[in-house]
Scaffold this active site. Structure first.
Site, short mmCIF file in Angstrom:
data_model
loop_
_atom_site.label_atom_id
_atom_site.label_comp_id
_atom_site.label_asym_id
_atom_site.label_seq_id
_atom_site.Cartn_x
_atom_site.Cartn_y
_atom_site.Cartn_z
CD GLU A 18 0.06 -1.39 3.09
OE1 GLU A 18 0.19 -1.54 4.32
OE2 GLU A 18 0.22 -2.32 2.26
NE ARG A 19 5.30 1.12 4.58
CZ ARG A 19 6.29 0.74 5.37
NH1 ARG A 19 7.51 0.58 4.87
NH2 ARG A 19 6.08 0.52 6.65
CB SER B 42 9.28 -7.59 8.39
OG SER B 42 7.95 -7.80 8.82
CB CYS C 224 15.70 -9.12 1.73
SG CYS C 224 15.41 -9.80 0.09
#
Length: 490
Positions: free
Chosen positions: A184-185, A234, A289
């Site tokens: 959603e960012r 995460s 990551c």
């Protein structure tokens, strides 16, 4: 829907059943350019009924798609690959505006995503499962792969163009329907991707896009019409996704967080190792990551290496990712910037030596900018050496010798990736056989596998059995059946 800049300054939409429509939920948020602080769009989150509609449309489309000859299934993928190539620059500029990374990084990300589309076009060969004549007297046996239904992928903010393409092309090439739930960012890149999906000519309902936040994710994880879930994010959320999806009878692959290490042996080319370390730690502003935010350096070369790294990092140009000279952009949100700065303060409080303080160096006035920060003489037990910061913070750890360095790497609860710089084959072999991580690189700053190899991840960096990319995706998106045949009068 038209391509390009028209995606900006309009509300984000879902793509369900071959049509664009507005999500019907009550929650949502602004999409903010992290380099300027300006709102560029708004996303409303999907409701339960939106998800139900997408799953139903996917199930209906799947029934015909699964019977479509495999050679026909890959034709829209060939067209999608061509469209992605043609629109790569325009898509990259949009990605920079909503995410903040540099234009060069955005183009590199999209190139990596396109590689997965290319690999998925080879599904007719990759999906073959084997045949054995005369497996028993007068009996032939054949293993076949079959698609399973509607799959979903929940993808993160840091690579909004690449990571959806870790999953999407393989899911549909193997005969499944697929629903993408982007972050959603920064959901605008996914909007652009689905503009291209629509133009490529996939059947309605085979590829769908739903937007939303945590409630949308949980609805997908628990929905009885979803056969499997892919996730990247995460570690705490990856655990939740893995446990919830598995408890609801779904296949699941959940890529979690990371705290990767670079090991610098005494035989390493220090200039090259330092350049690669800076590139690995600070590319994408450390928000990836596969970044290596911990460098474990053998004691006898530690001081020379620290000097080289601090010199290179201090000279990086930190600015709007669309600027021609940009080498590092902003962090995704002001809240995330504050979180990273809290970790920097923790490192100071824990007694690490602050070699470069990115908080005090000059940055653009607007935006979520933080320059590279480097700590020296970091104890492996410190939070800055153990926790995933996901920002431009590099910790230098002094090791007594090469064996001690490998022990420090394996002391991490994460196992996503690690890299070694050395001029000795014996070091490389020991590293390969000893280090507990799924992506290993020797004399390369970032151990990023090509699309035709799986993306590894061990320990708290991955939950599941089958990884993203490569042959693992064929196994994830299909199940095997064995066909046993006998003709007594043959």
């Amino acid at each position: 829907m038209t391509l390009g800049t028209s995606i900006e300054n309009r509300d984000v939409q879902n793509y369900i059943g071959g049509s664009w429509n507005s999500p019907s939920g009550s929650d949502g948020q602004e999409i903010v350019n992290p380099a300027t602080g300006d709102a560029i769009s708004h996303v409303t989150f999907s409701s339960q009924s939106d998800i139900d509609d997408a799953v139903q449309q996917g199930q209906q489309a799947f029934e015909e798609w699964r019977e479509t000859p495999v050679e026909e299934r890959i034709q829209p993928l060939f067209r999608l690959k061509q469209l992605l190539d043609e629109h790569q620059d325009e898509m990259a500029r949009l990605l920079v505006k909503e995410h903040g990374k540099t234009f060069k990084e955005a183009k590199g990300e999209l190139r990596r995503g396109i590689e997965n589309v290319e690999v998925a076009c080879g599904i007719p060969s990759m999906m073959q499962a084997g045949h054995l004549p005369n497996a028993a007297p007068d009996i032939d046996e054949t293993a076949v792969r079959k698609p399973l239904g509607v799959f979903t992928a929940i993808t993160p903010f840091n690579f909004p163009g690449m990571i959806p393409l870790w999953f999407l092309p393989y899911a549909v090439a193997t005969g499944n329907a697929f629903i993408l739930k982007p972050s959603e960012r920064d959901p605008l890149t996914a909007q652009y991707l689905f503009d291209l999906v629509e133009e490529a000519g996939f059947p309605d309902g085979i590829l769908q896009l739903v937007n939303g936040g945590p409630d949308t994710v949980n609805t997908l994880l628990e929905h009885e019409g979803i056969a499997g879930v892919s996730f990247v994010g995460s570690t705490p959320v990856a655990k939740h996704v893995y446990e919830t999806a598995a408890a609801n009878g779904k296949r699941v692959q959940a890529q979690g967080g990371a705290k990767n290490h670079i090991v610098v042996a005494e035989s390493a080319d220090l200039d090259f190792a330092a350049e690669q370390t800076v590139s690995s730690a600070f590319a994408n502003s450390g928000q990836r990551c596969l970044a290596n935010p911990v460098a474990v350096v053998v004691d006898e070369i530690y001081d020379k290496f620290a000097d080289r790294v601090t010199d290179i990092a201090s000279d990086l140009t930190v600015t709007n990712g669309l600027d021609d000279d940009a080498e590092m952009g902003p962090l995704i949100t002001s809240e995330h910037q504050s979180r990273v700065e809290q970790y920097i303060q923790e490192g100071i409080d824990d007694g690490a030596t602050l070699l470069v303080d990115g908080r005090t160096l000059e940055t653009p006035e607007a935006g979520n900018f933080l320059r590279p920060t480097i700590f020296g003489d970091v104890d492996p037990s410190m939070s800055i050496a153990q926790e995933e910061i996901f920002g431009p913070v590099l910790a230098l750890v002094r090791a007594e010798d090469f064996a001690d360095a490998l022990s420090i790497v394996n002391g991490s609860r994460f196992g996503n990736a690690a890299s070694l710089f050395t001029d000795r084959g014996s070091d490389a072999r020991q590293f390969r056989h000893t280090v507990e991580a799924g992506n290993l690189g020797v004399n390369t700053g970032t151990a990023a596998p090509m699309a035709f190899f799986h993306f590894g991840g061990w320990k708290d960096s991955f939950f599941g059995d089958l990884h993203a990319q490569g042959e693992d995706m064929i196994h994830f998106y299909t199940d095997k059946a064995v066909y046993i045949e006998r003709w007594p009068d043959a």
